[in-house]
Design an enzyme around this catalytic site. Sequence first.
Site, mmCIF file in Angstrom:
data_model
loop_
_atom_site.group_PDB
_atom_site.id
_atom_site.type_symbol
_atom_site.label_atom_id
_atom_site.label_comp_id
_atom_site.label_asym_id
_atom_site.label_seq_id
_atom_site.Cartn_x
_atom_site.Cartn_y
_atom_site.Cartn_z
ATOM 1 N N SER A 118 45.056 54.928 58.040
ATOM 2 C CA SER A 118 44.600 53.782 57.270
ATOM 3 C C SER A 118 45.080 52.479 57.921
ATOM 4 O O SER A 118 44.711 52.180 59.040
ATOM 5 C CB SER A 118 45.081 53.914 55.821
ATOM 6 O OG SER A 118 44.254 53.189 54.942
ATOM 7 N N LYS A 170 38.198 37.311 35.295
ATOM 8 C CA LYS A 170 39.588 36.985 35.577
ATOM 9 C C LYS A 170 40.534 38.110 35.157
ATOM 10 O O LYS A 170 41.562 38.333 35.786
ATOM 11 C CB LYS A 170 39.980 35.681 34.852
ATOM 12 C CG LYS A 170 41.381 35.188 35.172
ATOM 13 C CD LYS A 170 41.528 34.886 36.655
ATOM 14 C CE LYS A 170 42.925 34.357 36.970
ATOM 15 N NZ LYS A 170 43.105 34.120 38.407
#
Length: 293
Positions: A118, A170
């Site tokens: 990764s 949000k």
Amino acid sequence: MKSPKNSFSVRHPFLFGFSLLLMAVVLLWGAAAFFNGNTVLFSSEKIGIVNVQGTITNSLPTVKFLRKLRRDKSVKGVLLRINSPGGTIAPSQELYHAVKSFADEKPIVASFGTVAASGGYYAAAPATKIMASSGSITGSIGVKAEYANFSRLMDKVGVRPVVITSGSLKGAGSPYSELTPEQREYLTRLIMDMHNQFVDDVAAARKLDRKKVEEIADGRAMTGREAKELGLVDRIGGYEDSVAVLKALCGLEGDIPVIEGPEIEKPLIREILGYFGLKPVGSVAGEGLTFSF
């Protein structure tokens, strides 16, 4: 004039002995640090060894060390030794660009230990050559977002959190509420944008067809042998093999002085405690949404 009976060493023998021991440790620590950093100062040709260990969350020490070695004319090349399962996104990308900048000027060979997956692979991708043991675990090209959701537990105990946001997106990823379809779509777009950056950078660095990289960029881990067959690794070999390849790229032979780092700065008290086999107690805590490779 004080008599010997009134001296500090006589009145407080334990404190006096501890003070002497502490001074000795500090002197030894300082001397070791000096000689470790200066044993190769007078050599005309050196190689660097840059270690990337553990989860990648702070790239700054490594980025600075690579920049220092890149600017040092006596350093002819670098071995990038990686033993990392990945990490957070921005630091992994910073390492990618630091390795790329180095490779544009001098040879840099990435050498994989147990795992370079990764974000660990992301950092290695622009290296001049990538080497892995046949059993090294690498690949895992992909992005994930994870967080703990306590909304059902809080329903059971009768707690209702109040979250006030300036917009509907949000609060996406809050541990106190389930994702709305809109929020899930929004987070998926973020993840896919980061994923596409990862794929683009690997394809560009390794000079591979993007479609071929995309085919294996489903998060799968693979062995070093499999990675070589797919073009993600150049050669199979361990640490010593990687050093030999680096020397050949730099046109060097024989025993070459090494600069190894980056050094992890520790407070003096930690160094002293470590000398006695002790360590201070501390804790790290965090919560919320986390994006990582």
